[in-house]
Scaffold this motif. Structure first.
Motif, PDB file in Angstrom:
ATOM      1  N   LYS A  15      35.594  49.284  37.662  1.00  0.00           N
ATOM      2  CA  LYS A  15      34.439  49.459  38.559  1.00  0.00           C
ATOM      3  C   LYS A  15      34.323  50.903  39.034  1.00  0.00           C
ATOM      4  N   PHE A  16      35.482  51.571  39.245  1.00  0.00           N
ATOM      5  CA  PHE A  16      35.464  52.955  39.709  1.00  0.00           C
ATOM      6  C   PHE A  16      34.866  53.897  38.662  1.00  0.00           C
ATOM      7  N   VAL A  17      35.113  53.585  37.392  1.00  0.00           N
ATOM      8  CA  VAL A  17      34.697  54.512  36.322  1.00  0.00           C
ATOM      9  C   VAL A  17      33.563  53.933  35.473  1.00  0.00           C
ATOM     10  N   GLU A  18      32.870  52.929  35.991  1.00  0.00           N
ATOM     11  CA  GLU A  18      31.846  52.226  35.219  1.00  0.00           C
ATOM     12  C   GLU A  18      30.773  53.137  34.628  1.00  0.00           C
ATOM     13  N   PRO A  19      30.313  54.198  35.334  1.00  0.00           N
ATOM     14  CA  PRO A  19      29.277  55.054  34.724  1.00  0.00           C
ATOM     15  C   PRO A  19      29.753  55.825  33.491  1.00  0.00           C
TER      16      PRO A  19
END
Length: 239
Positions: free
Chosen positions: A124-128
């Motif tokens: 979720k932290f690195v989703e982009p």
């Protein structure tokens, strides 16, 4: 006839014994290799039957649910395939650190992950910067056989021989490529060792390119959870 010097006679005797031992070892090696090939073939056959049986069971359950007027709810996925789709430009240090922890140091690199609360939180932290989803058997096999490299003493070694797999994972009961595929696909007890042994997959650039990378997949972009559609994406990246 002149007598043979004692030292020369001893050397000849040693050479004869060494040659005999080498010949015996060669014969035993051929027998062992043949037995190993037979065992690996039987394993591959058993795994293939297991995969087919699972597919048939899912089809049966879907038909039963449809006949009863209901819906089939598949079991929760246990395996994730994560691919990095964006580079380092304007990246937060924390995001960069998480990508390094995930071993996604370069663009178009991919890894297998077990679905856990901790891994989902990291994603979720690195989703982009990533695309992920649930790989099928075809994708897992294609990645390991076509793009597979192993980590042996810190070196990136192509998986061209079952002995490479056995040398690193034999103590976990993984002695061939089919064992490795099965362990990853089923998220077996030695999944952590198997996934760490596999060097992150280096994929080719996406055919046709990727637009709106940082926009989520459900909004028409490429980032985030793609579900089973990750298989189509990876197929366009050389697998």
């Amino acid at each position: 006839m002149a007598p043979i010097p004692e030292l020369l006679a001893k050397k000849q005797k040693r050479d004869e014994l060494a040659a005999a031992a080498a010949a015996t070892a060669a014969v035993e090696g051929k027998k062992a290799a043949k037995a190993s090939r037979v065992a690996i073939f039987k394993k591959a056959e058993a795994y293939a039957k297991e995969y087919v049986a699972e597919e048939k069971e899912i089809i049966r359950l879907k038909r039963e649910a449809r006949a009863a007027g209901g819906f089939y709810a598949p079991p929760e996925h246990k395996l994730l395939l994560v691919v990095r789709i964006k580079g380092l430009n304007k990246i937060h240090p924390k995001t960069k650190k998480i990508l390094q922890l995930l071993r996604l140091r370069q663009l178009n690199m991919g890894i297998f992950l077990k679905v856990t609360k901790a891994t989902v939180g990291l994603l979720k932290f690195v989703e982009p910067y990533i695309a992920f989803g649930y790989p099928n058997l075809k994708t897992v096999k294609a990645l390991i056989y076509k793009r597979g490299y192993g980590k042996v003493n810190g070196n990136r070694i192509p998986l061209t021989d079952n002995k490479i797999v056995e040398g690193s994972l034999g103590k976990h009961g993984i002695v061939c490529m089919e064992d490795l595929v099965h362990e990853i696909m089923t998220v077996g007890p030695a999944f952590k060792q198997a996934s760490n042994f596999l060097w992150p997959f280096k994929l080719s650039p996406h055919v046709g390119g990727m637009h709106r990378k940082r926009v989520h997949y459900i909004e028409g972009g490429h980032a985030g959870n793609r579900g089973e559609n990750i298989n189509k994406m990876v197929a366009k990246m050389g697998c």
